[in-house]
Design a protein around this motif. Structure first.
Motif, PDB file in Angstrom:
ATOM      1  N   GLY A  22      53.199  49.360  42.994  1.00  0.00           N
ATOM      2  CA  GLY A  22      53.414  48.082  43.918  1.00  0.00           C
ATOM      3  C   GLY A  22      51.993  47.508  44.981  1.00  0.00           C
ATOM      4  O   GLY A  22      51.738  47.720  45.512  1.00  0.00           O
ATOM      5  N   ILE A  25      48.901  47.615  44.327  1.00  0.00           N
ATOM      6  CA  ILE A  25      48.812  46.150  44.556  1.00  0.00           C
ATOM      7  C   ILE A  25      48.239  45.412  45.931  1.00  0.00           C
ATOM      8  O   ILE A  25      47.317  44.923  45.910  1.00  0.00           O
ATOM      9  N   ALA A  29      45.278  43.090  47.277  1.00  0.00           N
ATOM     10  CA  ALA A  29      45.644  42.325  48.643  1.00  0.00           C
ATOM     11  C   ALA A  29      45.515  42.272  49.902  1.00  0.00           C
ATOM     12  O   ALA A  29      44.406  41.896  50.232  1.00  0.00           O
ATOM     13  N   MET A  32      41.260  42.110  50.062  1.00  0.00           N
ATOM     14  CA  MET A  32      40.730  40.692  49.979  1.00  0.00           C
ATOM     15  C   MET A  32      41.335  40.092  51.419  1.00  0.00           C
ATOM     16  O   MET A  32      40.375  39.353  52.105  1.00  0.00           O
ATOM     17  N   LEU A  33      42.285  40.761  52.080  1.00  0.00           N
ATOM     18  CA  LEU A  33      42.143  39.954  53.301  1.00  0.00           C
ATOM     19  C   LEU A  33      41.150  40.790  54.201  1.00  0.00           C
ATOM     20  O   LEU A  33      40.294  39.607  55.066  1.00  0.00           O
ATOM     21  N   THR A  36      37.783  39.129  53.348  1.00  0.00           N
ATOM     22  CA  THR A  36      38.240  37.732  54.339  1.00  0.00           C
ATOM     23  C   THR A  36      37.470  38.171  55.411  1.00  0.00           C
ATOM     24  O   THR A  36      36.461  36.591  55.849  1.00  0.00           O
TER      25      THR A  36
ATOM     26  N   LEU B 198      52.471  36.200  47.643  1.00  0.00           N
ATOM     27  CA  LEU B 198      52.171  37.423  48.254  1.00  0.00           C
ATOM     28  C   LEU B 198      53.557  38.418  47.433  1.00  0.00           C
ATOM     29  O   LEU B 198      52.631  39.333  46.281  1.00  0.00           O
ATOM     30  N   ILE B 202      53.014  41.038  43.095  1.00  0.00           N
ATOM     31  CA  ILE B 202      53.527  41.753  44.017  1.00  0.00           C
ATOM     32  C   ILE B 202      54.151  42.568  43.238  1.00  0.00           C
ATOM     33  O   ILE B 202      54.155  43.784  42.282  1.00  0.00           O
ATOM     34  N   VAL B 236      47.457  37.418  44.019  1.00  0.00           N
ATOM     35  CA  VAL B 236      47.366  38.376  44.802  1.00  0.00           C
ATOM     36  C   VAL B 236      45.978  38.460  45.615  1.00  0.00           C
ATOM     37  O   VAL B 236      45.839  39.096  46.579  1.00  0.00           O
ATOM     38  N   PHE B 237      45.379  37.726  44.015  1.00  0.00           N
ATOM     39  CA  PHE B 237      43.799  37.517  45.426  1.00  0.00           C
ATOM     40  C   PHE B 237      43.724  36.427  46.116  1.00  0.00           C
ATOM     41  O   PHE B 237      42.716  36.661  47.048  1.00  0.00           O
ATOM     42  N   PRO B 240      46.051  35.744  50.068  1.00  0.00           N
ATOM     43  CA  PRO B 240      45.212  37.358  51.263  1.00  0.00           C
ATOM     44  C   PRO B 240      44.279  35.955  52.258  1.00  0.00           C
ATOM     45  O   PRO B 240      43.886  35.872  53.760  1.00  0.00           O
ATOM     46  N   VAL B 241      43.252  35.478  51.413  1.00  0.00           N
ATOM     47  CA  VAL B 241      42.162  34.865  51.567  1.00  0.00           C
ATOM     48  C   VAL B 241      42.659  33.467  52.809  1.00  0.00           C
ATOM     49  O   VAL B 241      42.509  33.155  53.440  1.00  0.00           O
ATOM     50  N   VAL B 244      44.387  34.562  56.390  1.00  0.00           N
ATOM     51  CA  VAL B 244      43.318  34.642  57.018  1.00  0.00           C
ATOM     52  C   VAL B 244      42.804  33.852  57.531  1.00  0.00           C
ATOM     53  O   VAL B 244      42.629  33.056  58.673  1.00  0.00           O
ATOM     54  N   LEU B 247      45.411  31.976  60.385  1.00  0.00           N
ATOM     55  CA  LEU B 247      45.051  32.922  61.135  1.00  0.00           C
ATOM     56  C   LEU B 247      43.923  32.887  61.800  1.00  0.00           C
ATOM     57  O   LEU B 247      44.591  32.557  63.171  1.00  0.00           O
ATOM     58  N   LEU B 274      36.421  28.313  53.135  1.00  0.00           N
ATOM     59  CA  LEU B 274      37.236  29.638  52.874  1.00  0.00           C
ATOM     60  C   LEU B 274      38.948  28.694  52.578  1.00  0.00           C
ATOM     61  O   LEU B 274      39.812  29.204  51.869  1.00  0.00           O
TER      62      LEU B 274
END
Lengths: 198, 652
Positions: A22, A25, A29, A32-33, A36, B198, B202, B236-237, B240-241, B244, B247, B274
Motif C-alpha cells: 500500500g 502505491i 501517487a 504524480m504529485l 505535476t 486517493l 490505494i 492513484v495516478f 494527485p494532479v 496540486v 492547491l 492541469l
C-alpha cells in the motif's frame, strides 16, 4: 496472526505485507504529485514578470548544505534499517535519531533560504515564478516536517514496545518515505537549482 | 470586504432563504428524532464508527442518492429557466451557480460515491476476501468524501456557491472575477473529498493485488473487479494532479500567488491543462466500473459466459492508458495550434476502438443467449444504443476542425449527457438493483423497477436529444436565457418536459425502495438471480465476516462451475476469524477536516491553524494506538451458518 519466520521482521505478518505494498502505491501517487508540481514549475520558470529570475536569487552554498544533509540522512536511515534487521534496537534508534537531526538541520537551512528569498524581493506574491518555486519547495519542506514528527513517534514506539513485526513495519515504511523525499530533493537540486543557475 | 459580509449570500433570493429554513428544520428534526428514539448510540456503534466494507458501501450509496437528488433539483431549475425564451425564474448569477453546482455535485459527489458504494460492497466479496486491505482507511475515505460533500452543500446558504462552472477556469474563478467565497468552497471541499478518493484508490489496489482468494489469478478475476482495479490505478495516478491543481488555485485565491492570473507572469491556460489532465481520466474512472457492472449483468441474464474476456481486459487497460493522452480535446478552440490539436484529435478518436470492442463483446455475449429481461438487464440493453449515440457524437466533437463549429454549444451538453447518463447512471441503477438483494436481503420490485426504467430512459432521451439540434443551431451552453427570435423555444420546452418525466422516473425509483422495503419477501435464496460470481456464494445479507471459509477458485466463473459442474468451492474446516475493531477516529478526523476546510474558505487563520494541529494530533494518536482487532469464535460462525441454506460442499 500468522508469522513467517523466514522473512525480515517488517515483512512477517500478512498485514505487514499489505502495508508495504500500500505504501509503495502511495509513493506512486506522490510521484504524480511532485511530477505535476515540476511540470508546472517548468512551465512558469521563465515567467518572472518584473521580479527576479532564478539565476539572480539562487545561492549555491545553502543548497549544497541542504543536499549533503538530506543525502547523508538517507544513508543513515539505511544503516538504521540494517541495524533493525540485525535486531539491534539501540543502534537502530540511534541511527533514526541522527536521521531526524539531519532532517531538522535541513529544515533549518531551508527556512533560512526562504527568508533570504523574501528579503531579496522574491516573495510568494511577486511573480508566477516565485509563487511556484516557493510552493514546490514548500511542499517538499512540508513533507520533511511531517516526516520529522512521524520518525519521532516511531522512535518512541520502538523504545516502548521493542522491535516487533509491527514497529519494524512502521520503521521500514518510514524509511521508504524518507528515501523518497531524498529522491525528490535530487530532482529539485538538479532541475530547479542547477538548471536555474546555469 | 467586511468580516461578516463574507458569510452573507452575495445574491440572495426567496428560494435560498426557503432552503436555509428547510435545512435548519431538517437538522433539528433529525437531532430530535435521534434523541427521542434513543438512536444515538446505535448510530455511533453501528454506522459512524464502522469499518465494515459492506456498511461503508451502504453509506456511500445513501450519500450518493441524496446528492443525486440535490444535483437533480439543480438540473430541473436549469431546464425550467430555459424552458421559455426570456424567462426570469432565475437571474444570471443564480443560473451560473446552479449549473456549477449541478456539475460538481453530479460528478464528484454523486457519481464518485456511487461507484465507490458498489466497489466497496462488491469487490471484497467477488475476490473472496474478508474485508479491504485497510478497513480504517476505508472508513476515513468515506468520511472525508462525506464531509467534503457537506462542506460543498452548505455553500449556497453560507457565503454563496461557486459560479465559474464545474471546470472553474481561471481567470474567471480568480479573485478578480469571482469575489465571493464560492470558488474557495469548490477548491477546499473537492480537495477534502479528493484525499478520501486517493486513499480509496490505494486501498483497493492493495486489496485486489494481495487479498484474492487462493487460485484466483489476475486473469480469473470477475470483470467488475478488473474494472475496479484499473479504475483505482487511474485514481492513484490522476488524483494527485487534482490535488496540486486545487492547491495552486487555493494559493492564488487565498495567498495572492500569480500562478493562474493574467498578470505577473501567471498563465491561465495552465489551469485548463492541469484540470483536464485529471478531468479526462476522471471520465474513465466513472465509466470503467460501469462497464464492469454491465459485463456481470449481461453474462448473468444471457445465461452465457462473457464473450471475449481477454479482449475485455485488454480494452480496459488500453482505455486507461489512452485516457491520459487526450485531455487537450476539452479546449481545441483555445488556440493551441493545428499540430497539437491534430495529435489530440487522433488520440481522442482512438478511444472509440477499445470501447467499440467492449460493445461488440456485450452484443456477442447476448447472441444465442437466453436473455431474461430483468430490470438490471433492461438498463444494460438500454445503455448500448444510447451510449453509442454518445460515442458517435463524441467522435464528431473529437474532430478538431469540426469542433470549432459546435464547441461550447448545447451539442456538447447533449453529447456528454448521452455518455455519462447511460454510462454511469444507468449502470449504477442496474448495479443497485442487481446487488440490492445481496445488500439488504430482499429484492426490489421488478414491476415498479420496469416503470422507473422506462420513465428514465424515455425522459432522458426527450430531455437531451433536442439539445443536439439546438446546439447545431448555435444555442450556446451556460446562457441563462435567449430571445424568442432565436427559435430555440420549442425544443427547450420539450427538454423541460423530458426533465420532468426523468424526475418522475427517479421518484418511482424511490417509491420502489420504499415499497419493496415494506412489502418484499425476505425469504429469498442467497443467489436469487442465478448469478455466476463469488459474491453470490455467501448469504444475503452478508454476515460480518463475508465467508465462513475461504473460497478456492480455479476458473473464471468459480461459483457457476461450483453450481453446474460440482467443483468444490469451500475447503477445510471453519476456523476462528480475525476482524478489525470499530473506530471513531475516521469520523472525528473528518469532522475536523470539515472545520479546517471551512476556516480556509473564510480565511479564518486561527481556527485553520488549530484544526491543522488537531488533524496531526489525531494522526499521532492513531500512530500510538494499540489495536489488534478481535476474533469471531468458531461457535459463533457455526451459529450464523446453521440457519442458512448456503450451499456447502457436503450438501450440494
Amino acid at each position: 496472526m500468522k508469522i513467517d519466520n523466514s522473512l525480515p521482521l517488517e515483512y512477517k505478518t500478512e498485514q505487514n505485507k499489505l502495508n508495504i505494498l500500500g505504501f509503495w502505491i502511495f509513493i506512486g501517487a506522490e510521484v504524480m504529485l511532485f511530477a505535476t508540481l515540476f511540470a508546472t514549475y517548468f512551465t512558469l520558470e521563465h515567467r518572472t514578470a518584473d521580479g527576479p529570475t532564478g539565476a539572480e536569487i539562487f545561492e549555491i552554498t545553502p543548497v549544497l548544505i541542504e543536499t549533503i544533509l538530506l543525502l547523508t540522512s538517507s544513508f543513515i536511515i539505511g544503516l538504521g534499517v540494517h541495524a533493525m534487521r540485525l535486531g539491534r534496537k539501540n543502534a537502530m534508534m540511534t541511527f533514526f535519531a541522527i536521521t531526524l537531526l539531519l532532517g531538522l538541520a535541513f529544515l533549518g537551512v531551508e527556512i533560512y533560504e526562504f527568508t533570504h528569498y523574501v528579503n531579496v524581493g522574491a516573495g510568494l506574491q511577486v511573480s508566477a515564478f516565485t509563487g511556484i518555486l516557493l510552493t514546490t519547495l514548500g511542499t517538499h519542506g512540508a513533507h520533511v516536517t511531517l516526516g520529522l514528527f512521524w520518525g519521532l513517534f516511531i522512535i518512541l514506539q520502538v523504545k516502548k514496545q521493542g522491535l516487533t513485526p509491527k514497529t519494524a513495519n512502521k520503521a521500514f515504511i518510514f524509511s521508504l518515505y524518507w528515501h523518497f523525499l531524498d529522491v525528490v530533493w535530487i530532482f529539485i537540486f538538479s532541475f530547479i537549482y542547477l538548471k536555474g543557475m546555469m | 470586504m467586511n468580516y461578516f459580509d463574507r458569510f452573507a449570500i452575495p445574491h440572495p433570493s426567496p428560494a435560498i432563504y426557503a432552503a436555509m429554513v428547510a435545512i435548519g428544520l431538517t437538522v433539528i428534526a433529525i437531532l430530535l428524532g435521534l434523541t427521542y428514539f434513543k438512536k444515538w448510540s446505535y448510530l455511533w456503534r453501528e454506522w459512524l464508527t464502522t469499518v465494515d466494507h459492506k456498511k461503508i458501501g451502504i453509506m456511500y450509496l445513501i450519500a450518493a442518492l441524496l446528492m443525486l437528488f440535490r444535483g437533480g433539483v439543480d438540473a430541473l431549475m436549469m431546464r425550467a429557466q430555459t424552458a421559455v425564451p426570456d424567462n426570469t425564474l432565475l437571474d444570471a448569477q443564480h443560473y451560473n451557480e446552479v449549473f456549477t453546482t449541478h456539475g460538481v455535485v453530479m460528478i464528484i459527489f454523486m457519481a464518485m460515491p456511487f461507484i465507490y458504494a458498489l466497489m466497496n460492497f462488491v469487490v471484497p466479496l467477488q475476490i473472496g476476501a474478508r474485508d479491504v486491505a485497510f478497513p480504517r482507511l476505508n472508513a476515513l475515505s468515506f468520511w472525508l468524501f462525506f464531509m467534503g460533500a457537506m462542506l460543498f452543500n452548505i455553500s449556497f446558504v453560507v457565503g454563496g456557491s461557486p459560479d465559474a462552472g464545474w471546470t472553474s477556469y481561471f481567470p474567471l474563478a480568480g479573485n478578480d472575477f469571482s469575489q465571493s467565497v464560492g470558488t474557495n468552497y469548490y477548491l477546499l471541499s473537492i480537495q477534502i473529498a479528493g484525499i478520501g478518493t486517493l486513499i480509496s484508490g490505494i486501498n483497493f489496489m492493495t486489496t485486489i493485488f494481495k487479498m484474492r482468494a487462493p487460485g484466483m489469478k489476475l486473469m480469473k478475476m470477475p470483470m467488475f473487479t478488473w474494472t475496479a482495479l484499473i479504475t483505482n490505478a487511474i485514481v492513484v495516478f490522476a488524483f494527485p494532479v487534482l490535488t496540486v491543481t486545487l492547491l495552486l488555485g487555493t494559493m492564488d485565491r487565498l495567498f495572492g500567488t500569480h500562478i493562474f492570473s493574467m498578470t505577473n507572469g501567471g498563465m491561465d491556460m495552465l489551469w485548463a491543462n492541469l484540470f483536464w489532465v485529471w478531468g479526462h481520466p476522471e471520465v474513465y474512472i466513472l465509466v470503467l466500473p460501469a462497464f464492469g457492472i454491465y459485463s456481470e449483468i449481461v453474462s448473468t441474464f444471457s445465461r452465457r459466459n462473457l464473450y471475449g474476456y481477454k479482449s475485455m481486459v485488454a480494452s480496459i487497460v488500453i482505455i486507461s492508458f489512452l485516457s491520459f493522452l487526450v485531455w487537450t480535446h476539452h479546449f481545441f478552440t483555445m488556440g493551441q495550434g493545428p499540430l497539437t490539436n491534430s495529435i489530440f484529435s487522433i488520440t481522442t478518436m482512438a478511444i472509440a476502438i477499445p470501447t467499440g470492442i467492449k460493445i461488440f463483446n456485450w452484443l456477442l455475449t447476448m447472441r444465442k443467449g437466453k436473455i431474461e429481461f430483468t430490470v438490471p438487464m433492461l438498463y444494460t440493453i438500454g445503455f448500448i444504443p444510447i451510449f453509442t449515440i454518445g460515442g458517435v457524437t463524441g467522435v464528431m466533437l473529437g474532430m478538431a476542425s469540426a469542433d470549432y463549429q459546435y464547441h461550447n454549444t448545447m451539442f456538447l451538453v447533449a453529447h456528454f449527457h448521452y455518455t455519462i447518463i447511460p454510462g454511469v447512471v444507468f449502470a449504477m441503477l442496474a448495479g443497485l438493483t442487481y446487488w440490492w438483494p445481496k445488500m439488504f436481503g430482499f429484492m426490489l420490485s421488478e414491476k415498479i423497477g420496469k416503470w422507473a426504467f422506462w420513465l428514465i430512459a424515455v425522459g432522458f432521451n426527450v430531455t437531451f436529444f433536442p439539445m443536439f439540434f439546438t446546439g447545431l443551431d448555435g444555442q450556446a451552453r451556460r446562457m441563462y436565457t435567449y430571445s424568442e427570435g432565436t427559435g430555440y423555444g420549442a425544443l427547450n420546452l420539450l427538454s423541460f418536459a423530458g426533465a420532468i418525466v426523468l424526475a418522475i422516473g427517479f421518484a418511482v425509483l424511490v417509491y420502489n425502495i420504499y415499497y419493496s422495503t415494506r412489502y418484499a419477501s425476505r425469504n429469498i435464496s442467497s443467489d436469487p438471480w442465478n448469478a455466476r460470481t463469488l459474491e453470490w456464494a455467501t448469504h444475503s445479507p452478508v454476515p460480518a465476516y463475508n465467508f465462513a471459509r475461504t473460497p478456492h477458485v480455479n476458473s473464471i466463473e468459480a461459483f457457476w462451475d461450483h453450481k453446474k459442474k460440482k467443483q468444490p468451492l469451500f475447503k477445510g474446516n471453519i476456523e476462528k476469524i480475525h476482524m478489525p475493531n470499530n473506530s471513531g477516529m475516521p469520523f472525528i478526523i473528518s469532522c475536523i477536516f470539515f472545520v479546517w476546510g471551512f476556516s480556509f474558505i473564510f480565511s479564518m487563520w486561527i481556527p485553520a491553524i488549530l484544526t491543522t494541529i488537531a488533524i496531526f494530533a489525531c494522526m499521532a494518536h492513531r500512530s500510538f494506538e494499540k489495536d489488534d482487532g478481535y476474533y469471531i469464535s468458531v461457535k459463533e460462525v457455526e451459529e450464523t451458518e446453521k440457519d442458512s441454506e448456503v450451499l456447502t460442499d457436503e450438501n450440494r
